[in-house]
Design an enzyme around this catalytic site. Structure first.
Site, mmCIF file in Angstrom:
data_model
loop_
_atom_site.group_PDB
_atom_site.id
_atom_site.type_symbol
_atom_site.label_atom_id
_atom_site.label_comp_id
_atom_site.label_asym_id
_atom_site.label_seq_id
_atom_site.Cartn_x
_atom_site.Cartn_y
_atom_site.Cartn_z
ATOM 1 C CB THR A 27 95.708 19.029 7.983
ATOM 2 O OG1 THR A 27 97.112 19.330 7.927
ATOM 3 C CG2 THR A 27 94.932 20.079 7.207
ATOM 4 C CB VAL A 82 105.939 23.651 10.586
ATOM 5 C CG1 VAL A 82 106.551 22.253 10.707
ATOM 6 C CG2 VAL A 82 106.343 24.303 9.263
ATOM 7 C CE LYS A 83 98.420 19.434 14.256
ATOM 8 N NZ LYS A 83 97.300 18.648 13.754
ATOM 9 C CB CYS A 84 106.928 19.594 15.483
ATOM 10 S SG CYS A 84 107.861 20.315 14.130
#
Ligand code: E4P
Length: 220
Positions: A27, A82-84
């Site tokens: 997402t 976790v998207k960074c």
């Protein structure tokens, strides 16, 4: 190559998941906003449907904020990633989070050197954006191939997740380049299964079957 859906729409995820080929979901803030639902609620719901990694992106831009958000997101579900973003701050946050054993998907990658940095920071996934490079007249699929080759040569374990996929051809190109994952919108997933000769073949089989199974009186 694993196939991920790039969406925050639960109905789309349920439909494709029923095919038995879905390995994960990505997402991003734009996709979450489009659904008009609470971020945490929707991510937790997706994580409960899909048996695989689900990426949820931090929205803060400073290191402390990203780490704080990342630590929180990581508690939402066992399979959350976790998207960074691929900024200097994003790399610092990735490094801190990955040292704590949290899986990080480093997003918005547009060059091989950025991918090298992400891998050195401990990224679990690197997301090169194929379609957005094509949009500016650069070869997005070539970047995927370059990163795959570079990681292989350098013995880097970060998985290459081809993102911003716009067409079925992008999917084939990512698979042939040796990408670990391709994430694509619902529309592209649906395009993958379709072929006019499959439809024509099905129609012919159904017609022949119906002819052979019609009442005896109708056969004469
Ligand atoms: C990846 O994780 C991103 O959400 C996505 O692939 C972006 O795609 P777009 O360029 O079509 O918005």
């Amino acid at each position: 190559m694993q196939l991920f859906l790039d969406t925050a729409n639960v109905d789309e995820i349920k439909e494709i998941n029923a095919w038995g080929v879905l390995s994960g979901v990505t997402t991003n803030p734009s996709l979450v906003v489009k659904e008009g639902k609470d971020f945490k609620k929707v991510v937790k719901e997706i994580c409960s449907i899909v048996d695989g990694p689900v990426s949820a992106e931090v929205t803060d831009e400073d290191v402390e904020g990203m780490v704080r958000q990342g630590l929180d997101i990581a508690t939402w579900a066992e399979n959350v990633v976790v998207k960074c973003p691929l900024t200097a701050n994003g790399l610092s946050a990735t490094s801190q989070l990955s040292k704590k054993g949290i899986k990080v998907n480093v997003t918005l990658c547009f060059s091989a050197n950025q991918a090298l940095l992400a891998a050195r920071a401990g990224a679990y996934f690197i997301s090169p954006f194929v379609g957005r490079l094509d949009d500016i007249n650069q070869d997005g699929s070539a970047l995927v191939a370059e990163i795959v080759e570079m990681y292989h040569m350098q013995g880097l374990e970060t998985q290459v997740l081809a993102a911003s996929i716009r067409t079925p051809v992008h999917v084939t190109q990512a698979a042939l380049a040796g990408a670990d994952v391709a994430t694509m919108p619902y529309k592209v997933f649906k395009q993958l299964v379709k072929h006019p000769l499959t439809d024509a073949g099905m129609a012919l089989f159904a017609a022949d079957w119906a002819k052979a199974n019609q009442p005896v009186s109708a056969k004469k």
